[in-house]
Scaffold this active site. Sequence first.
Site, PDB file in Angstrom:
ATOM      1  N   THR A 138     -13.430  -5.448  12.360  1.00  0.00           N
ATOM      2  CA  THR A 138     -12.405  -4.415  12.238  1.00  0.00           C
ATOM      3  C   THR A 138     -12.171  -3.752  13.580  1.00  0.00           C
ATOM      4  OG1 THR A 138     -11.773  -2.284  11.299  1.00  0.00           O
ATOM      5  CG2 THR A 138     -14.118  -2.688  11.423  1.00  0.00           C
ATOM      6  N   ASP A 140     -11.286  -0.831  13.687  1.00  0.00           N
ATOM      7  CA  ASP A 140     -11.628   0.580  13.424  1.00  0.00           C
ATOM      8  C   ASP A 140     -13.077   0.912  13.790  1.00  0.00           C
ATOM      9  OD1 ASP A 140      -9.114   0.546  12.305  1.00  0.00           O
ATOM     10  OD2 ASP A 140      -9.839   0.415  10.238  1.00  0.00           O
ATOM     11  N   MET A 182      -4.610   3.757  15.609  1.00  0.00           N
ATOM     12  CA  MET A 182      -5.151   3.383  14.289  1.00  0.00           C
ATOM     13  C   MET A 182      -6.610   3.823  14.170  1.00  0.00           C
ATOM     14  SD  MET A 182      -3.630  -0.343  13.397  1.00  0.00           S
ATOM     15  CE  MET A 182      -2.057  -0.523  12.561  1.00  0.00           C
ATOM     16  N   LEU A 285       0.308  -3.101  17.532  1.00  0.00           N
ATOM     17  CA  LEU A 285       0.098  -3.624  18.890  1.00  0.00           C
ATOM     18  C   LEU A 285      -1.388  -3.613  19.216  1.00  0.00           C
ATOM     19  CD1 LEU A 285       3.016  -1.780  20.723  1.00  0.00           C
ATOM     20  CD2 LEU A 285       2.842  -4.229  20.261  1.00  0.00           C
TER      21      LEU A 285
END
Length: 366
Positions: A138, A140, A182, A285
């Site tokens: 991920t 994240d 994000m 992006l």
Amino acid sequence: MAHIKRIGVLTGGGDAPGLNAVIRAVVKSACNLGVEVLGIEDSFDGLIEPGRTRVLGPKDVTGILRIGGTILGTTNRGNPFAYPLSTREGKVDYSARVVENFHKFGLDALVVIGGDGTLSIAHRLSKEGIPIVGVPKTIDNDIVGTVSCFGFDTAVSFATDAIDRLHTTAEAHHRVMLVEVMGRYAGWIALYAGVAGGADVILIPEIPFDLDLVAARLRERDKFGARFSIVVVAEGAVPVGGKVSIVAEGNAATAERLGGLSATCARQLEALTGKEARYVVLGHLQRGGTPTSHDRTLATRLGGKAVDCLLRGEFDVMVASQPPDIVTVPLDAVVGKQKRVPPDSDLIRTARAMGITFGDGIAAGC
Ligand code: F6P
């Protein structure tokens, strides 16, 4: 040693730079040990329907190390335990079919590359008897048990470059420039890119913010002679007593989509400071393009370790980065949890010492 002659590999959830590097590592290391690899397309969908698999040899993965995305395709809507097909009975449970096809395809084990959602499915399928090793993925960086996930470094590098570029206009026009990154409910991307890019304000989900305090900091910067400011906004950041900003509600099959916070903050900061404020949303992006060398190396190590685990008969685990080692962690200890930024962590304290504010009123320097 487990009797493993044929393994499957699939990628699930959102794409992240480095997925192809893992696939390549799995295929090369398995084939070099005489194990055949079956590539399964579009996450678990490839185990639900026939005709969505293909044998992968070293030639099929040549040249993909530096390419973003995934040659196998992916989806974040295909949970076989609750497949999003509308029937009168609700969602369809295809898990038995996944197990049946796993055997029909002659597979002995699976490498499942994905985030928390995909790894949760992998853990449930392990309990149904499929030998599985998970590989954490991920941008994240919010998976517990691993210090970092491949994709994160690439996303941070891209966001840092974007902040560098935004400095130009911010300085020239004496503007406040907001950049939305994000990260879902974790502020890792915002924190690392914000510190690396020299941001003045970083808003992250772990530290609820007050825009009055942010505005006060921007005014202070004006007084001090810095007539521009860069504000990094994590998509999942929340105002004190407020809610996360979403663009689409979630349901049983899909997660809610976060977004819109930088636009709201820009409007409000303009009103509070009288300064022109503009925002940029980096969006997907951050997930695209070529993986950094760090992510390629990490992905390669994780892929190689996953094959090693399967051959040693260690299943229902996730391979993880705990520098300097790649280790294994039981999937049970990982799924359903989230690794968030500790508000008292060293990097937060260092950022505060640099004068960066998190919008919580804790004193900043200049
Ligand atoms: O989990 C990775 C991520 O890119 C998050 O940072 C973001 O909130 C989400 O996926 C976006 O998902 P989608 O591509 O499905 O809109």
